[in-house]
Design a protein around this motif. Structure first.
Motif, PDB file in Angstrom:
ATOM      1  N   ALA A  55       4.008   6.663 -12.224  1.00 45.70           N
ATOM      2  CA  ALA A  55       4.611   5.334 -12.105  1.00 45.70           C
ATOM      3  C   ALA A  55       5.563   5.231 -10.910  1.00 45.70           C
ATOM      4  O   ALA A  55       5.723   4.160 -10.324  1.00 45.70           O
ATOM      5  CB  ALA A  55       5.360   4.994 -13.389  1.00 45.70           C
ATOM      6  N   ARG A  80       6.382  -0.178 -13.510  1.00 48.10           N
ATOM      7  CA  ARG A  80       5.143   0.566 -13.712  1.00 48.10           C
ATOM      8  C   ARG A  80       5.373   1.578 -14.827  1.00 48.10           C
ATOM      9  O   ARG A  80       6.479   2.097 -14.984  1.00 48.10           O
ATOM     10  CB  ARG A  80       4.722   1.259 -12.416  1.00 48.10           C
ATOM     11  CG  ARG A  80       4.302   0.263 -11.341  1.00 48.10           C
ATOM     12  CD  ARG A  80       3.924   0.953 -10.038  1.00 48.10           C
ATOM     13  NE  ARG A  80       5.085   1.601  -9.417  1.00 48.10           N
ATOM     14  CZ  ARG A  80       5.987   0.949  -8.690  1.00 48.10           C
ATOM     15  NH1 ARG A  80       5.897  -0.357  -8.521  1.00 48.10           N
ATOM     16  NH2 ARG A  80       6.989   1.609  -8.127  1.00 48.10           N
ATOM     17  N   GLN A 113      -2.561  -0.272 -11.944  1.00 51.80           N
ATOM     18  CA  GLN A 113      -2.005   0.705 -12.872  1.00 51.80           C
ATOM     19  C   GLN A 113      -3.050   1.304 -13.800  1.00 51.80           C
ATOM     20  O   GLN A 113      -3.030   2.509 -14.078  1.00 51.80           O
ATOM     21  CB  GLN A 113      -0.880   0.062 -13.695  1.00 51.80           C
ATOM     22  CG  GLN A 113      -0.238   1.013 -14.712  1.00 51.80           C
ATOM     23  CD  GLN A 113       1.091   0.502 -15.192  1.00 51.80           C
ATOM     24  OE1 GLN A 113       2.090   0.629 -14.502  1.00 51.80           O
ATOM     25  NE2 GLN A 113       1.110  -0.083 -16.380  1.00 51.80           N
ATOM     26  N   ASN A 133       3.315  -5.384 -10.807  1.00 54.65           N
ATOM     27  CA  ASN A 133       3.795  -4.008 -10.644  1.00 54.65           C
ATOM     28  C   ASN A 133       3.306  -3.388  -9.334  1.00 54.65           C
ATOM     29  O   ASN A 133       3.432  -2.186  -9.135  1.00 54.65           O
ATOM     30  CB  ASN A 133       3.400  -3.135 -11.838  1.00 54.65           C
ATOM     31  CG  ASN A 133       1.894  -3.082 -12.043  1.00 54.65           C
ATOM     32  OD1 ASN A 133       1.110  -3.378 -11.140  1.00 54.65           O
ATOM     33  ND2 ASN A 133       1.478  -2.700 -13.243  1.00 54.65           N
ATOM     34  N   SER A 156       0.525  -2.565  -8.165  1.00 55.99           N
ATOM     35  CA  SER A 156      -0.431  -1.456  -8.194  1.00 55.99           C
ATOM     36  C   SER A 156      -1.592  -1.759  -9.136  1.00 55.99           C
ATOM     37  O   SER A 156      -1.514  -2.654  -9.973  1.00 55.99           O
ATOM     38  CB  SER A 156       0.258  -0.165  -8.657  1.00 55.99           C
ATOM     39  OG  SER A 156       0.585  -0.253 -10.034  1.00 55.99           O
TER      40      SER A 156
END
Length: 577
Positions: free
Chosen positions: A567, A562, A483, A479, A481
């Motif tokens: 997100a 995300r 998260q 994703n 990132s």
């Protein structure tokens, strides 16, 4: 039978490990351990597993221990090399994993500072104490060759006796390569101390009495239930009481995650009380290190072989150091005897809506899958559903993703084996999966599911996968990132400008994007990228075919959505030199 052996210090050490049944040595080699590696080259019986970073090596030994139940032995380097172990030794310490880390030691009172060695006045073993089992469990051997076998056996004993954990042993580099040393070996498997037996009959009766009197007892089964093979007894107790089961930061699936009494993570949510009409009034902790956070129930009972954290953060109304399997069996049998068949039979009707609530959690996740089944990139719930459909029950899954969805996965008794990092220090997954595969061999598939952020810490492990042909299916939930950090920041400071404007410093991992398929291929592991739902199932089936029929490691990089607040943010501090 004990015997006297003669040779270098490295030979003495190696023979002691062999005598204790150690088959694999996980290492990133160093110069201070010359004597040991020379002994390995001469003897050739122990299998060396090489990784390109000490943290990766420690995770391998941890994964091997968790799946095999045997001590994971790491050959590390002097102070500088040993410090590289820190993140993964922290995970092993939190998880209570039985590891033995052995390192050469250049320390000398007559010597000035030398390279990777401790600074004058500091002890290498002392410096490792904060990330080993206990303060007393870091040993060093400088002058007495007889102490090599004694300290090694002692370290194995410490690592495997509750509370279990990693133990560090440093041995003089000079001793390791000195010729003509003599020591006694032959203790073999006797390094293990017999563990606690079942709880006393009086204690069993008291536990059964309180469980039966509670209107809504909550059960929590911790990792010692898995380690002691007591999952079936845990299921029988829950079903006898018709009681809800919750989990808290576990590293094994101690209760089957698709059982109709499994109600998700602790603490008990308001939704549970609303759906069932029950307010929990007792919690029974079995084989738990503790609870991640506070305990909310007015009555708390706890049993298990490890008393280290019992009652440390909350008062206990009843506690016992004991093994879990036979004790749970005795409690289940005592319920009917103490309360009578009529009262025991009424628990099912009294708590009938517990199963309704557990089913609702699954239905909620299945609805999420249907809602996002055509999304691109792939929604994490859709990936979860596909994994649940494709992976066979004998799979061992190693997970290193705090945001991967698992509600639909059948982990635990009657389902897949599963483990995750204990302390949350990233870099666990790749090494742990390699160790797990070495433990199970070709008979069972091993699947590694981790995030792109976690993979960045340990991607050099693909080289080890390729060298030893550890046929692991690696699935990257990509994703772009960190998260879980974004979620935590939003939880801690929901009204901050950072959250309002969606500007999260340091969390966006693209720009430039990492080609994980190319990264794996450059080290000898083939793979493919998945960006749509249509591509997902065929890719997973190809991956399973690669690791089972072809016996080759394989990687699938899945672009996933995300989730949660922020997100949509792709912001980062866009500056360059």
């Amino acid at each position: 039978m004990r015997k006297t052996i003669t040779g270098t210090g490295g030979m003495l050490l190696l023979q002691t490990l062999k005598d204790a049944g150690v088959e694999y040595l996980f290492t990133n080699p160093g110069s201070a351990e010359t004597g040991l590696f020379a002994a390995i080259a001469e003897d050739g019986d122990n299998r060396l597993v090489v990784g390109k970073h000490e943290g990766l090596v420690a995770a391998m030994a941890d994964g091997y221990h968790r799946v095999s139940g045997k001590v994971g032995v790491v050959i590390a380097h002097v102070m500088g090399g040993s410090y590289q172990l820190a993140g993964q030794l922290f995970n092993a310490q939190v998880a209570g994993s039985s590891l033995l880390v052995i390192a050469g030691d250049w320390a000398s009172e007559l010597q000035d500072y030398r390279g990777l060695a401790p600074f004058p006045g500091l002890s290498q073993a002392e410096s490792m104490r904060p990330i080993t089992k206990e303060a007393r469990c870091a040993y060093q051997v400088h002058t007495n060759p007889k102490a090599i076998s004694v300290a090694t056996i002692r370290a194995l004993r410490e690592a495997t006796t509750p509370p279990t954990g990693p133990v560090y042993l440093s041995i003089s580099a000079e001793l390791l390569h000195t010729e003509g040393l003599e020591a006694i070996v032959g203790e073999g498997a006797h390094y293990q101390i017999e563990r606690p037996g079942p709880a006393r009959a009086k204690t069993v009766e008291a536990i059964a009495k309180r469980l039966g009197e509670a209107r809504c007892p909550v059960l929590m089964f911790g990792d010692d239930v898995w380690r002691e093979g007591a999952q079936a007894e845990a299921v029988r107790l829950a079903e006898a009481l018709e009681a809800p089961v919750f989990a808290s930061r576990q590293i094994f699936p101690n209760f089957p995650t698709r059982h109709p009494l499994y109600c998700g993570n602790y603490p008990v949510s308001k939704d549970f009380e609303k759906a069932t009409g029950l307010k929990p009034d007792l919690i029974f902790l079995v084989g738990c290190q503790g609870v991640h956070g506070s305990v909310n129930e007015p009555v708390i009972m706890q049993i298990g072989p490890n008393p280290l954290l019992m009652g440390r953060h909350y008062p206990l109304d009843l506690a016992a150091q004991c093994e879990t399997g036979e004790t749970l069996k005795a409690i289940t049998q005592a319920l009917g005897r103490v309360h009578g068949a009529e009262k025991a039979g009424a628990w099912a009707s009294q708590r009938s809506k517990v199963r309704t609530y557990a089913a609702m959690l699954i239905e909620r996740e299945e609805n999420l899958v249907r809602e996002h089944e055509h999304d691109s990139p792939v929604h994490p719930a859709v990936l979860e559903a596909q994994l649940a459909s494709v992976l066979p029950k004998n799979t061992v899954m190693v997970q290193e993703s705090s945001t991967a969805r698992t509600s639909l996965m059948a982990f635990g008794h009657g389902g897949m084996d599963w483990t995750r990092s204990g302390g949350g220090s990233l870099g666990f997954g790749v090494g742990a999966a390699i160790g797990a595969k070495i433990a199970v061999g070709r008979d069972r598939p091993v699947v590694l599911h981790l995030g792109d952020g976690a993979l960045g810490y340990s991607a050099s492990g693909f080289w080890t996968m390729a060298r030893y042909n550890t046929a692991i299916l690696t699935i990257v939930s990509n994703n772009e990132s960190y998260q879980i950090v974004r979620h935590n920041w939003a939880k801690e400071m929901p009204d901050s400008k950072m959250i309002r404007e969606g500007k999260y410093p340091g969390l966006w991992l693209s720009a430039p994007a990492t080609d994980h398929v190319a990264l794996a291929r450059s080290q000898g592991v083939e793979g493919e990228a998945v960006t749509t739902v249509k591509e997902l199932e065929p890719a997973l089936r190809r991956g399973m075919d690669k690791i089972t029929r072809e016996n080759r490691p394989y990687l699938i990089d899945v672009s996933v959505q995300r989730e949660g607040i922020g997100a949509e943010s792709t912001w980062y501090q866009d500056w360059q030199l």
